[in-house]
Scaffold this active site. Sequence first.
Site, mmCIF file in Angstrom:
data_model
loop_
_atom_site.group_PDB
_atom_site.id
_atom_site.type_symbol
_atom_site.label_atom_id
_atom_site.label_comp_id
_atom_site.label_asym_id
_atom_site.label_seq_id
_atom_site.Cartn_x
_atom_site.Cartn_y
_atom_site.Cartn_z
ATOM 1 N N CYS A 82 0.808 -1.230 0.000
ATOM 2 C CA CYS A 82 0.000 0.000 0.000
ATOM 3 C C CYS A 82 0.840 1.279 0.000
ATOM 4 O O CYS A 82 0.582 2.197 -0.785
ATOM 5 C CB CYS A 82 -0.939 0.012 1.202
ATOM 6 S SG CYS A 82 -0.170 -0.462 2.762
ATOM 7 N N HIS A 89 -3.000 6.506 4.512
ATOM 8 C CA HIS A 89 -1.563 6.571 4.770
ATOM 9 C C HIS A 89 -1.034 7.925 4.280
ATOM 10 O O HIS A 89 -1.395 8.370 3.185
ATOM 11 C CB HIS A 89 -0.817 5.486 3.980
ATOM 12 C CG HIS A 89 -0.943 4.104 4.548
ATOM 13 N ND1 HIS A 89 -1.599 3.809 5.716
ATOM 14 C CD2 HIS A 89 -0.466 2.916 4.068
ATOM 15 C CE1 HIS A 89 -1.520 2.495 5.942
ATOM 16 N NE2 HIS A 89 -0.854 1.937 4.963
ATOM 17 N N ASN A 99 -5.391 3.802 1.995
ATOM 18 C CA ASN A 99 -4.563 2.602 1.884
ATOM 19 C C ASN A 99 -5.361 1.347 1.526
ATOM 20 O O ASN A 99 -4.806 0.385 1.009
ATOM 21 C CB ASN A 99 -3.784 2.372 3.184
ATOM 22 C CG ASN A 99 -4.672 2.413 4.406
ATOM 23 O OD1 ASN A 99 -5.289 3.452 4.688
ATOM 24 N ND2 ASN A 99 -4.771 1.325 5.129
#
Lengths: 343, 343
Positions: free
Chosen positions: B131, B251, B325
């Site tokens: 990711c 993220h 993510n």
Amino acid sequence: MDKKELNVAIVGATGAVGSKILEKLVARKFPAKSIKMLASKRSAGTEIVVDGQKYIVEETVPESFEGVDIAFFSAGGSISKKFASEAVKRGAVVIDNTSAFRMDEGIPLVVPEVNPHELKNHKGIIANPNCSTIQMVTALHAVKEKFGINRIIVSTYQAVSGAGAEAIHELGTQSLQFEERADIEAEILPSASASKHYPIAFNAIPQIDLFDESGYTLEELKMMNETKKIFSDDKIAVTATCVRLPVVTGHSESVYIEVDSEDVTVEAIRAAMATTTGVVVQDDPSSQSYPMPLYAEGKDEVFVGRIRKDPAHPSGFHMWIVADNLLKGAALNSVQIAEELIK
Amino acid sequence: MDKKELNVAIVGATGAVGSKILEKLVARKFPAKSIKMLASKRSAGTEIVVDGQKYIVEETVPESFEGVDIAFFSAGGSISKKFASEAVKRGAVVIDNTSAFRMDEGIPLVVPEVNPHELKNHKGIIANPNCSTIQMVTALHAVKEKFGINRIIVSTYQAVSGAGAEAIHELGTQSLQFEERADIEAEILPSASASKHYPIAFNAIPQIDLFDESGYTLEELKMMNETKKIFSDDKIAVTATCVRLPVVTGHSESVYIEVDSEDVTVEAIRAAMATTTGVVVQDDPSSQSYPMPLYAEGKDEVFVGRIRKDPAHPSGFHMWIVADNLLKGAALNSVQIAEELIK
């Protein structure tokens, strides 16, 4: 200073840092004959009790500093600009925790573990560096002395307490609003004086303080400029990204450095760092030992871990530096400056 | 693939990513004749409803893949190693979201915006990258094409959903325990398979996945190695520090790059990035516009902001890259690979 017992004043007595300065003075048995707690008119009359002793907050006026030997300032830059000269005029030495005078020529910017010798040049005002700068230079000092450091690239992971007591309250409130699926109210962060506010709970905000026209934030520029001044090194390349996190207290930093030599090992870096008083190397991947902000809260030390060599660059190293931003990052460093002054 | 309508299977149907793959297939009207939801024996019989359609989870056995054209795997590396070859043997193309085959020679590791041409070389298994790698290479691709990038130093700010549904639950529970001043229970993070667990609420953990003997974590090594493979560039210097935060989804990455030329401007970097489909440049300090994970959740795009030149290095730039993510970092990228395959 040659007095045995000193009259001390703390400006910003009701703030997150001011109260920690009082606690540290008491806990470290600083030779204070009296401690005057000063704040705004609004807070006058507030009672603060530390170690069984009661302190009554007074309004800050120029006359507050009559007879004061050491005055700690931690009430914002505008208050320092208004009252520091009044304190100096009356014979006090000012230890200023704001950014008001840090970069002024002739004002020592001091971390006692790094550049205590600068204190002898003071003319009444001594500046305490920015919290995120202090922990970084404290951790890196011995490495710089021993191997030379020519470049620093840092990304920070900063706690809300760096933005004061109101920001701590905001994180708590938002966390509950989030869990209850209520509307999130944001009024303080990323900066009380910014036009827009964003939730910090369960978020990461890449803005601390306001922006400069360069695209950097003032917090980033503080780290970049103060590091050069503290290290007395104009040539060191320092660049920073500062980010606020949903952490109450404890700043963390992902720091990348390039040292002057290509044959430095991780073990040598660890050994050098451990020679600095107050630096704790907490670095053993095999036992998952590394610093974390939740465990640094309330501690005086600067913790360093995750030290490792960049496989793609012969003199590059990563590390992870964590400290209590209200203690070594602010109150403790100020009190250490005072201790150094009266040595 | 020349079929008009395909039989699809999702292995890991009850996980955080598996359920998003199903949602994306439905939302993007993927030409699926049937979608078989596969998981462990324990989850067999679970009902999943998406867009009014009911799916019953079945246990994964080798025979599950009879007649399947495309099988998405997202149930951990050991399940992929056990069943991917069974699926390929029965004629399916496997799109694997685990790290099981990513670095194997001959296995394409694909981000459709970056290296779709690698798909033509597949031998049955296509790997979906990690990711944190996906969002970084997607954002940087156009800059690398136009100006060349020779060095990347990244520090991540990763959400708990990357560690699965149990980690999301753990963050919620700990946040309440923290507010109620109860004992904090930690059983999942930093990694379910690690010996020690630490609280993530109001903390930052500088460990994602396990440690390798080099002192880097497997997550950091994934970013370093996968980036080189996706960019087909062995010479690019990539080094990473990966940190888990109390963020549910989204993220963030503080990325520092060095480009090949010294006369590149921030405006030119912004303009290049904006040419990549799915990349949104959100970068205006004057209006406090920059990406944040709380606002990236549920979005397909990769958001980039805080782009600025390093005053200390002529070809160095910082930026802040944020994406969901579970979507671009996992489910969406897998579905895009499938779409690219049937083009």
